[in-house]
Design a protein around this motif. Structure first.
Motif, short mmCIF file in Angstrom:
data_model
loop_
_atom_site.label_atom_id
_atom_site.label_comp_id
_atom_site.label_asym_id
_atom_site.label_seq_id
_atom_site.Cartn_x
_atom_site.Cartn_y
_atom_site.Cartn_z
N GLU A 1 0.81 -1.21 0.00
CA GLU A 1 0.00 0.00 0.00
C GLU A 1 0.85 1.27 0.00
N MET A 2 2.09 1.19 0.49
CA MET A 2 2.98 2.35 0.42
C MET A 2 3.50 2.52 -1.01
N ILE A 3 3.74 1.43 -1.71
CA ILE A 3 4.22 1.49 -3.10
C ILE A 3 3.09 1.91 -4.04
N TYR A 4 1.87 1.42 -3.78
CA TYR A 4 0.70 1.71 -4.61
C TYR A 4 -0.37 2.38 -3.74
N PRO A 5 -0.18 3.63 -3.38
CA PRO A 5 -1.14 4.29 -2.48
C PRO A 5 -2.51 4.48 -3.12
N GLY A 6 -3.52 4.55 -2.26
CA GLY A 6 -4.86 4.86 -2.73
C GLY A 6 -5.59 3.70 -3.38
N ILE A 7 -5.12 2.47 -3.14
CA ILE A 7 -5.83 1.31 -3.70
C ILE A 7 -6.62 0.63 -2.59
N SER A 8 -7.59 -0.15 -2.98
CA SER A 8 -8.42 -0.85 -2.00
C SER A 8 -8.26 -2.36 -2.15
N LEU A 9 -7.13 -2.78 -2.66
CA LEU A 9 -6.86 -4.18 -2.96
C LEU A 9 -7.09 -5.09 -1.76
N HIS A 10 -6.77 -4.63 -0.57
CA HIS A 10 -6.84 -5.48 0.61
C HIS A 10 -8.10 -5.26 1.45
N ASN A 11 -9.07 -4.51 0.94
CA ASN A 11 -10.32 -4.32 1.66
C ASN A 11 -11.13 -5.61 1.65
N ILE A 12 -11.84 -5.83 2.73
CA ILE A 12 -12.78 -6.94 2.83
C ILE A 12 -14.13 -6.30 3.11
N GLY A 13 -15.14 -6.63 2.34
CA GLY A 13 -16.45 -6.04 2.56
C GLY A 13 -17.53 -7.09 2.45
N GLY A 14 -18.64 -6.81 3.04
CA GLY A 14 -19.76 -7.73 2.95
C GLY A 14 -21.00 -7.12 3.57
N ILE A 15 -22.10 -7.80 3.36
CA ILE A 15 -23.39 -7.36 3.92
C ILE A 15 -23.94 -8.50 4.75
N VAL A 16 -24.33 -8.20 5.97
CA VAL A 16 -25.01 -9.16 6.84
C VAL A 16 -26.50 -8.89 6.66
N ALA B 1 -25.25 -1.80 -4.94
CA ALA B 1 -24.39 -0.91 -5.74
C ALA B 1 -23.65 0.07 -4.83
N TRP B 2 -24.34 0.61 -3.83
CA TRP B 2 -23.68 1.51 -2.89
C TRP B 2 -22.56 0.77 -2.15
N ALA B 3 -22.85 -0.44 -1.69
CA ALA B 3 -21.86 -1.22 -0.94
C ALA B 3 -20.64 -1.53 -1.80
N GLU B 4 -20.86 -1.95 -3.04
CA GLU B 4 -19.73 -2.25 -3.93
C GLU B 4 -18.86 -1.03 -4.14
N ALA B 5 -19.49 0.13 -4.30
CA ALA B 5 -18.71 1.37 -4.46
C ALA B 5 -17.93 1.67 -3.18
N ALA B 6 -18.56 1.46 -2.03
CA ALA B 6 -17.89 1.71 -0.75
C ALA B 6 -16.73 0.74 -0.53
N PHE B 7 -16.91 -0.52 -0.95
CA PHE B 7 -15.84 -1.52 -0.78
C PHE B 7 -14.58 -1.11 -1.54
N SER B 8 -14.75 -0.37 -2.61
CA SER B 8 -13.60 -0.02 -3.45
C SER B 8 -12.88 1.25 -2.97
N GLN B 9 -13.40 1.88 -1.92
CA GLN B 9 -12.77 3.08 -1.40
C GLN B 9 -11.63 2.71 -0.45
N PRO B 10 -10.43 3.23 -0.65
CA PRO B 10 -9.32 2.89 0.24
C PRO B 10 -9.51 3.51 1.63
N PHE B 11 -8.90 2.88 2.60
CA PHE B 11 -8.90 3.40 3.95
C PHE B 11 -7.74 4.37 4.14
#
Length: 167
Positions: free
Chosen positions: A21-36, A101-111
């Motif tokens: 994440e330091m080499i490739y900043p601003g990515i969400s590659l390692h995010n985990i998301g889901g809906i209960v 659709a909202w959740a998928e967009a949120a999952f792609s946002q980096p922390f």
């Protein structure tokens, strides 16, 4: 973070994620998301209490990242109770599709990795009877979780504690 906060080194898997994440900043590659999916009417106050109890009890969910010099570390962030974010999709033609659709967009946002919580919990309201708990986490550090800190076991623990808390 206070001057008395204990600092811990990152694990080797966390270091790998950190450096990616330091080499490739601003990515969400390692995010985990889901809906209960929660069936039936949800008592929002009891759900919030269950969420806050879970976060308060589980230091691992409150891990945050910092840097001293160029060396990353982790620490247990202070507990701060806040209101659960609720997004209402009940007015949408296809409520489920709009919420997904909202959740998928949120999952792609980096922390933001430093000195911030590495998870997010949002309640998605579909109608008066159906509410969904969105979760996402970030990986170095949705519910949005950051994967360097969170895994499948956290998801099961979270789900089970919430279920007990809202019954």
């Amino acid at each position: 973070m206070s001057q008395h906060t204990a600092l811990y080194p990152l694990t080797h898997p966390q270091k790998r994620i950190w450096y990616i994440e330091m080499i490739y900043p601003g990515i969400s590659l390692h995010n985990i998301g889901g809906i209960v999916w929660i069936k039936g009417t949800v008592d929002l106050e009891r759900l919030e209490d269950a969420i806050h109890l879970f976060v308060e009890r589980n230091e691992g969910i409150r891990l945050q990242l910092g840097v001293q010099g160029e060396k990353p570390f982790q620490y247990v962030g202070d507990y701060h109770r806040s209101s659960l974010k609720v997004l209402d999709f009940s007015g949408e033609d296809d409520r489920v599709a709009a919420a997904k659709a909202w959740a998928e967009a949120a999952f792609s946002q980096p922390f933001t990795l430093l000195a911030q919580p590495l998870f997010e919990l949002v309640l998605l309201q579909l109608n008066d009877q159906k509410k969904r708990l969105f979760r996402q986490t970030s990986s170095s550090g949705g519910r949005r979780l950051e994967h360097s800190r969170h895994d499948g076991a956290d998801s099961y623990l979270l789900r089970d504690e919430f279920a007990r808390g809202i019954k």
